[in-house]
Design a protein around this motif. Structure first.
Motif, PDB file in Angstrom:
ATOM      1  N   TYR A  82       0.907  -1.158   0.000  1.00 16.87           N
ATOM      2  CA  TYR A  82       0.000   0.000   0.000  1.00 16.87           C
ATOM      3  C   TYR A  82       0.935   1.194   0.000  1.00 16.87           C
ATOM      4  O   TYR A  82       1.734   1.348   0.932  1.00 16.87           O
ATOM      5  CB  TYR A  82      -0.827  -0.091   1.266  1.00 16.87           C
ATOM      6  CG  TYR A  82      -1.704   1.069   1.650  1.00 16.87           C
ATOM      7  CD1 TYR A  82      -3.095   0.977   1.526  1.00 16.87           C
ATOM      8  CD2 TYR A  82      -1.180   2.229   2.235  1.00 16.87           C
ATOM      9  CE1 TYR A  82      -3.927   2.013   1.942  1.00 16.87           C
ATOM     10  CE2 TYR A  82      -1.999   3.265   2.645  1.00 16.87           C
ATOM     11  CZ  TYR A  82      -3.373   3.151   2.494  1.00 16.87           C
ATOM     12  OH  TYR A  82      -4.196   4.177   2.907  1.00 16.87           O
ATOM     13  N   VAL A  83       0.887   1.994  -1.060  1.00 10.04           N
ATOM     14  CA  VAL A  83       1.891   3.054  -1.226  1.00 10.04           C
ATOM     15  C   VAL A  83       1.183   4.411  -1.247  1.00 10.04           C
ATOM     16  O   VAL A  83       0.367   4.678  -2.145  1.00 10.04           O
ATOM     17  CB  VAL A  83       2.683   2.857  -2.534  1.00 10.04           C
ATOM     18  CG1 VAL A  83       3.836   3.845  -2.604  1.00 10.04           C
ATOM     19  CG2 VAL A  83       3.202   1.419  -2.637  1.00 10.04           C
ATOM     20  N   ALA A  84       1.487   5.237  -0.253  1.00  8.28           N
ATOM     21  CA  ALA A  84       0.828   6.543  -0.120  1.00  8.28           C
ATOM     22  C   ALA A  84       1.759   7.657  -0.572  1.00  8.28           C
ATOM     23  O   ALA A  84       2.958   7.635  -0.288  1.00  8.28           O
ATOM     24  CB  ALA A  84       0.427   6.769   1.334  1.00  8.28           C
ATOM     25  N   MET A  85       1.192   8.615  -1.310  1.00  8.30           N
ATOM     26  CA  MET A  85       1.892   9.855  -1.673  1.00  8.30           C
ATOM     27  C   MET A  85       1.072  10.986  -1.072  1.00  8.30           C
ATOM     28  O   MET A  85      -0.160  10.989  -1.167  1.00  8.30           O
ATOM     29  CB  MET A  85       2.026   9.980  -3.194  1.00  8.30           C
ATOM     30  CG  MET A  85       0.729   9.938  -3.938  1.00  8.30           C
ATOM     31  SD  MET A  85       0.903   9.571  -5.718  1.00  8.30           S
ATOM     32  CE  MET A  85       0.494   7.810  -5.722  1.00  8.30           C
ATOM     33  N   VAL A  86       1.750  11.916  -0.413  1.00  6.48           N
ATOM     34  CA  VAL A  86       1.049  12.902   0.409  1.00  6.48           C
ATOM     35  C   VAL A  86       1.572  14.300   0.121  1.00  6.48           C
ATOM     36  O   VAL A  86       2.785  14.495   0.032  1.00  6.48           O
ATOM     37  CB  VAL A  86       1.254  12.576   1.918  1.00  6.48           C
ATOM     38  CG1 VAL A  86       0.456  13.536   2.787  1.00  6.48           C
ATOM     39  CG2 VAL A  86       0.903  11.129   2.227  1.00  6.48           C
ATOM     40  N   ALA A  87       0.659  15.262  -0.020  1.00  2.00           N
ATOM     41  CA  ALA A  87       1.053  16.675  -0.114  1.00  2.00           C
ATOM     42  C   ALA A  87       0.437  17.399   1.075  1.00  2.00           C
ATOM     43  O   ALA A  87      -0.786  17.362   1.270  1.00  2.00           O
ATOM     44  CB  ALA A  87       0.573  17.295  -1.423  1.00  2.00           C
ATOM     45  N   ALA A  88       1.285  18.025   1.883  1.00  6.45           N
ATOM     46  CA  ALA A  88       0.854  18.648   3.137  1.00  6.45           C
ATOM     47  C   ALA A  88       1.052  20.156   3.060  1.00  6.45           C
ATOM     48  O   ALA A  88       2.001  20.633   2.422  1.00  6.45           O
ATOM     49  CB  ALA A  88       1.666  18.078   4.291  1.00  6.45           C
ATOM     50  N   ARG A  89       0.151  20.900   3.744  1.00  2.64           N
ATOM     51  CA  ARG A  89       0.267  22.369   3.717  1.00  2.64           C
ATOM     52  C   ARG A  89       1.570  22.821   4.337  1.00  2.64           C
ATOM     53  O   ARG A  89       2.180  23.771   3.866  1.00  2.64           O
ATOM     54  CB  ARG A  89      -0.913  23.010   4.472  1.00  2.64           C
ATOM     55  CG  ARG A  89      -1.007  24.530   4.311  1.00  2.64           C
ATOM     56  CD  ARG A  89      -1.384  24.966   2.903  1.00  2.64           C
ATOM     57  NE  ARG A  89      -2.736  24.510   2.569  1.00  2.64           N
ATOM     58  CZ  ARG A  89      -3.228  24.432   1.330  1.00  2.64           C
ATOM     59  NH1 ARG A  89      -2.496  24.767   0.296  1.00  2.64           N
ATOM     60  NH2 ARG A  89      -4.441  23.969   1.112  1.00  2.64           N
ATOM     61  N   GLY A  90       1.989  22.162   5.402  1.00  3.48           N
ATOM     62  CA  GLY A  90       3.258  22.528   6.031  1.00  3.48           C
ATOM     63  C   GLY A  90       3.103  23.583   7.106  1.00  3.48           C
ATOM     64  O   GLY A  90       1.990  23.973   7.486  1.00  3.48           O
ATOM     65  N   GLN A  91       4.238  24.048   7.589  1.00  7.40           N
ATOM     66  CA  GLN A  91       4.248  25.032   8.677  1.00  7.40           C
ATOM     67  C   GLN A  91       4.086  26.431   8.105  1.00  7.40           C
ATOM     68  O   GLN A  91       4.630  26.740   7.041  1.00  7.40           O
ATOM     69  CB  GLN A  91       5.573  24.955   9.430  1.00  7.40           C
ATOM     70  CG  GLN A  91       5.743  23.642  10.166  1.00  7.40           C
ATOM     71  CD  GLN A  91       7.109  23.540  10.812  1.00  7.40           C
ATOM     72  OE1 GLN A  91       8.113  23.297  10.147  1.00  7.40           O
ATOM     73  NE2 GLN A  91       7.143  23.739  12.119  1.00  7.40           N
ATOM     74  N   PRO A  92       3.354  27.330   8.826  1.00  2.00           N
ATOM     75  CA  PRO A  92       3.267  28.722   8.365  1.00  2.00           C
ATOM     76  C   PRO A  92       4.655  29.376   8.410  1.00  2.00           C
ATOM     77  O   PRO A  92       5.442  29.101   9.302  1.00  2.00           O
ATOM     78  CB  PRO A  92       2.310  29.377   9.361  1.00  2.00           C
ATOM     79  CG  PRO A  92       2.170  28.440  10.502  1.00  2.00           C
ATOM     80  CD  PRO A  92       2.605  27.077  10.056  1.00  2.00           C
ATOM     81  N   LEU A  93       4.924  30.249   7.415  1.00  2.00           N
ATOM     82  CA  LEU A  93       6.242  30.883   7.339  1.00  2.00           C
ATOM     83  C   LEU A  93       6.473  31.776   8.554  1.00  2.00           C
ATOM     84  O   LEU A  93       7.585  31.888   9.061  1.00  2.00           O
ATOM     85  CB  LEU A  93       6.372  31.695   6.041  1.00  2.00           C
ATOM     86  CG  LEU A  93       6.195  30.877   4.746  1.00  2.00           C
ATOM     87  CD1 LEU A  93       6.373  31.759   3.517  1.00  2.00           C
ATOM     88  CD2 LEU A  93       7.146  29.690   4.695  1.00  2.00           C
TER      89      LEU A  93
END
Ligand SMILES: *Cc1c(COP(=O)(O)O)cnc(C)c1O
Length: 306
Positions: free
Chosen positions: A92-103
């Motif tokens: 099961y292979v997941a690819m993830v795009a995350a918003r991340g930390q605020p600058l």
């Protein structure tokens, strides 16, 4: 034991055992479930429909205005790298795009966050358990929660907003069912936590058109049904129509199509797998083995076999 035997993650350009992959507590991925993702299965050493999963992932990122610096080739290479590191032949292979930390810490401007990408794999997941096809799945239609409307959270982008599904899962588990299906506010079926649904009504295969993710397994089944001469309808599926259904099935990249034998008080096909579901399930697993749909994983020749 081999470090990556339980799975591997690619995060910040590094490969780590899956249990050690971490994101910061201030990442919007965590504080606001601000994530889109995709899951591609690896079966018998090859990705299935990899380009379709990558295209959907890209569309999900665009819908969410997520733009991690990692481009398509880095993403593709990371998927190969995690599976190759694990040595898993079925994953099961997941690819993830995350918003991340605020600058700026605490700032609430979604345009000013450090978007990032990561990927991970674990041994192949059967969402309903490995024996689900044999025993059949029991689903529950949630009474206390409806699917978040598409004009609030677009379900066609695969995302981590599971507040509605999680409430529905509690209701289903408390009722003794395996999982839940959510209705929309008009009383039509949408989908369940990580799977699409079909009903067989008068010999035709019907699946909800809207309010759900356009699942790649769902697309595969629509294609296979057409090839098998089974009529299909992609349209609104009101709950009330299920009383006339001969069969129901759930489908996901995590286990393919599985028969739904029970929906609350309703029993389909005398509690066994119906003939249409059986045909589609056989056709699905045959297609998983067809070279045209497969991208072999770039395993190093020395990778341990799982
Ligand atoms: C992933 C997912 C599905 C199934 O999609 P596949 O591409 O077939 O794996 C259906 N619904 C939701 C909400 C999902 O997250």
């Amino acid at each position: 034991m081999y470090r990556f035997a339980n799975g591997a993650a690619w995060i910040g350009g590094e490969l780590v055992p899956v249990a050690e992959a971490r994101i910061p507590v201030t990442d919007w991925a965590l504080t606001h479930s601000d994530v889109v993702y995709d899951v591609v299965p690896v079966w018998d050493g090859a990705f299935f429909r990899l380009d379709d999963h990558l295209a959907r992932f890209r569309a999900s990122m665009e819908a969410w205005r997520l733009a991690p610096p990692e481009g398509p080739e880095v993403i593709r290479a990371a998927l190969h790298a995690v599976v190759a590191a694990s040595g898993l032949r079925a994953a099961y292979v997941a690819m993830v795009a995350a918003r991340g930390q605020p600058l700026v810490p605490g700032e609430r401007d979604p345009r000013r966050c450090a978007n990032h990408f990561y990927a991970w794999c674990v041994p192949y997941v059967h969402v309903f358990g490995a024996d689900a096809a044999a025993r059949g799945v029991r689903l529950h239609i949630a009474e206390g929660v409806r699917r978040i409307p598409p004009d609030s959270v677009d379900p066609r982008a695969k995302n981590y907003h599971w507040g509605d599904f999680t409430r529905g899962l509690f209701e289903a588990k408390d009722a003794g069912a395996d999982s839940v299906v959510l209705l929309d506010h008009a009383g039509n079926l949408t989908e369940g936590p990580g799977f699409n649904v079909f009903a067989v009504i008068g010999g035709r295969l019907v699946t909800p058109a809207e309010g759900c993710l356009e699942g790649i397994t769902r697309a595969t089944l629509l294609e296979l049904a057409a090839a098998e001469g089974i009529d299909t309808e992609t349209r609104a599926l009101p709950r009330s129509e299920l009383a006339e259904a001969q069969e129901m099935l759930a489908c996901t990249s995590g286990g393919g199509p599985v028969p739904v034998t029970h929906l609350d008080g309703h029993v389909f096909a005398n509690g066994a797998e119906g003939p249409v579901t059986a045909r589609l399930r056989a056709a699905y697993w045959a297609r998983m083995a067809e070279a045209d749909w497969r991208t072999p994983v770039a395993y190093p020749s020395a990778a341990p076999a799982s």
